[in-house]
Design a protein around this motif. Structure first.
Motif, PDB file in Angstrom:
ATOM      1  N   MET A 199      30.764 -27.496  60.094  1.00 47.42           N
ATOM      2  CA  MET A 199      29.456 -28.077  60.319  1.00 47.42           C
ATOM      3  C   MET A 199      28.687 -26.855  60.935  1.00 47.42           C
ATOM      4  N   ARG A 200      27.401 -26.676  60.298  1.00 51.18           N
ATOM      5  CA  ARG A 200      26.344 -25.563  60.940  1.00 51.18           C
ATOM      6  C   ARG A 200      25.560 -26.095  61.848  1.00 51.18           C
ATOM      7  N   ILE A 201      25.453 -25.396  62.811  1.00 50.65           N
ATOM      8  CA  ILE A 201      24.499 -26.037  64.050  1.00 50.65           C
ATOM      9  C   ILE A 201      23.207 -24.905  64.193  1.00 50.65           C
ATOM     10  N   LEU A 202      22.218 -25.747  63.952  1.00 50.81           N
ATOM     11  CA  LEU A 202      20.759 -25.103  63.706  1.00 50.81           C
ATOM     12  C   LEU A 202      20.708 -24.323  65.199  1.00 50.81           C
ATOM     13  N   LYS A 203      19.718 -23.224  65.356  1.00 46.09           N
ATOM     14  CA  LYS A 203      19.846 -22.566  66.728  1.00 46.09           C
ATOM     15  C   LYS A 203      18.330 -23.032  66.980  1.00 46.09           C
ATOM     16  N   TYR A 204      18.216 -23.439  68.174  1.00 44.40           N
ATOM     17  CA  TYR A 204      16.989 -23.886  69.065  1.00 44.40           C
ATOM     18  C   TYR A 204      17.312 -23.577  70.395  1.00 44.40           C
ATOM     19  N   GLU A 205      16.272 -23.282  71.055  1.00 47.36           N
ATOM     20  CA  GLU A 205      16.263 -23.060  72.596  1.00 47.36           C
ATOM     21  C   GLU A 205      16.020 -24.363  73.097  1.00 47.36           C
ATOM     22  N   LEU A 206      16.496 -24.583  74.309  1.00 47.24           N
ATOM     23  CA  LEU A 206      16.624 -26.051  75.176  1.00 47.24           C
ATOM     24  C   LEU A 206      15.111 -25.944  75.387  1.00 47.24           C
ATOM     25  N   GLY A 207      14.451 -27.220  75.210  1.00 45.97           N
ATOM     26  CA  GLY A 207      13.170 -27.317  75.462  1.00 45.97           C
ATOM     27  C   GLY A 207      12.130 -26.911  74.391  1.00 45.97           C
ATOM     28  N   GLU A 208      12.680 -26.475  73.234  1.00 43.74           N
ATOM     29  CA  GLU A 208      11.684 -26.242  72.055  1.00 43.74           C
ATOM     30  C   GLU A 208      11.394 -27.113  71.166  1.00 43.74           C
ATOM     31  N   ARG A 209      12.126 -28.509  71.386  1.00 44.86           N
ATOM     32  CA  ARG A 209      11.930 -29.725  70.657  1.00 44.86           C
ATOM     33  C   ARG A 209      12.475 -30.811  71.512  1.00 44.86           C
ATOM     34  N   LYS A 210      11.770 -31.874  71.424  1.00 42.65           N
ATOM     35  CA  LYS A 210      12.065 -32.981  72.150  1.00 42.65           C
ATOM     36  C   LYS A 210      13.616 -33.838  71.673  1.00 42.65           C
ATOM     37  N   LEU A 211      14.482 -33.816  72.466  1.00 46.06           N
ATOM     38  CA  LEU A 211      15.754 -34.488  72.203  1.00 46.06           C
ATOM     39  C   LEU A 211      15.514 -36.025  72.321  1.00 46.06           C
ATOM     40  N   SER A 212      16.095 -36.559  71.478  1.00 43.75           N
ATOM     41  CA  SER A 212      16.396 -38.257  71.669  1.00 43.75           C
ATOM     42  C   SER A 212      17.329 -38.666  70.746  1.00 43.75           C
ATOM     43  N   LEU A 213      18.005 -39.674  71.091  1.00 42.24           N
ATOM     44  CA  LEU A 213      18.722 -40.561  70.205  1.00 42.24           C
ATOM     45  C   LEU A 213      18.028 -41.195  69.131  1.00 42.24           C
ATOM     46  N   LYS A 214      18.486 -40.563  67.959  1.00 36.39           N
ATOM     47  CA  LYS A 214      17.820 -41.236  66.635  1.00 36.39           C
ATOM     48  C   LYS A 214      18.903 -40.870  65.540  1.00 36.39           C
ATOM     49  N   LYS A 215      18.696 -41.677  64.295  1.00 42.68           N
ATOM     50  CA  LYS A 215      19.804 -41.378  63.290  1.00 42.68           C
ATOM     51  C   LYS A 215      18.966 -40.773  62.109  1.00 42.68           C
ATOM     52  N   PRO A 216      19.527 -39.500  61.503  1.00 45.42           N
ATOM     53  CA  PRO A 216      20.443 -39.121  61.823  1.00 45.42           C
ATOM     54  C   PRO A 216      20.505 -38.312  63.231  1.00 45.42           C
ATOM     55  N   PHE A 217      21.661 -38.191  63.800  1.00 43.47           N
ATOM     56  CA  PHE A 217      21.922 -37.582  65.012  1.00 43.47           C
ATOM     57  C   PHE A 217      21.148 -36.437  65.187  1.00 43.47           C
ATOM     58  N   MET A 218      20.468 -35.701  66.052  1.00 47.71           N
ATOM     59  CA  MET A 218      20.067 -34.307  66.159  1.00 47.71           C
ATOM     60  C   MET A 218      21.075 -33.698  66.412  1.00 47.71           C
ATOM     61  N   LYS A 219      21.186 -32.308  66.079  1.00 51.28           N
ATOM     62  CA  LYS A 219      21.947 -31.228  66.124  1.00 51.28           C
ATOM     63  C   LYS A 219      21.533 -29.916  66.387  1.00 51.28           C
TER      64      LYS A 219
END
Length: 71
Positions: free
Chosen positions: A1-21
């Motif tokens: 599985m490929r994990i996209l690179k984001y800095e913590l705080g760069e985007r709003k994280l929340s529970l939604k489908k498909p799950f954020m990665k």
């Protein structure tokens, strides 16, 4: 599985489908695990376990969602 690179705080994280990665989710999971809130695995996926751990952290410290905004 490929994990996209984001800095913590760069985007709003929340529970939604498909799950954020991403690397930001992984970092959040590492923090929650170190503080004994996350029992699940550190996989970089914002699923039900991560959401529950974050809610438990907020509740334990009397924080609102905006008090520790992940965005």
């Amino acid at each position: 599985m490929r994990i996209l690179k984001y800095e913590l705080g760069e985007r709003k994280l929340s529970l939604k489908k498909p799950f954020m990665k991403g690397t930001d989710v992984r970092k959040l999971q590492q923090y929650l695990k170190a503080l004994n809130f996350l029992n699940g695995s550190i996989d970089g996926i914002f699923g039900h376990d991560t959401n529950k751990a974050l809610k438990d952290f907020r509740r334990r410290h009397n924080l609102t969602e905006s008090a520790i905004s992940i965005s």
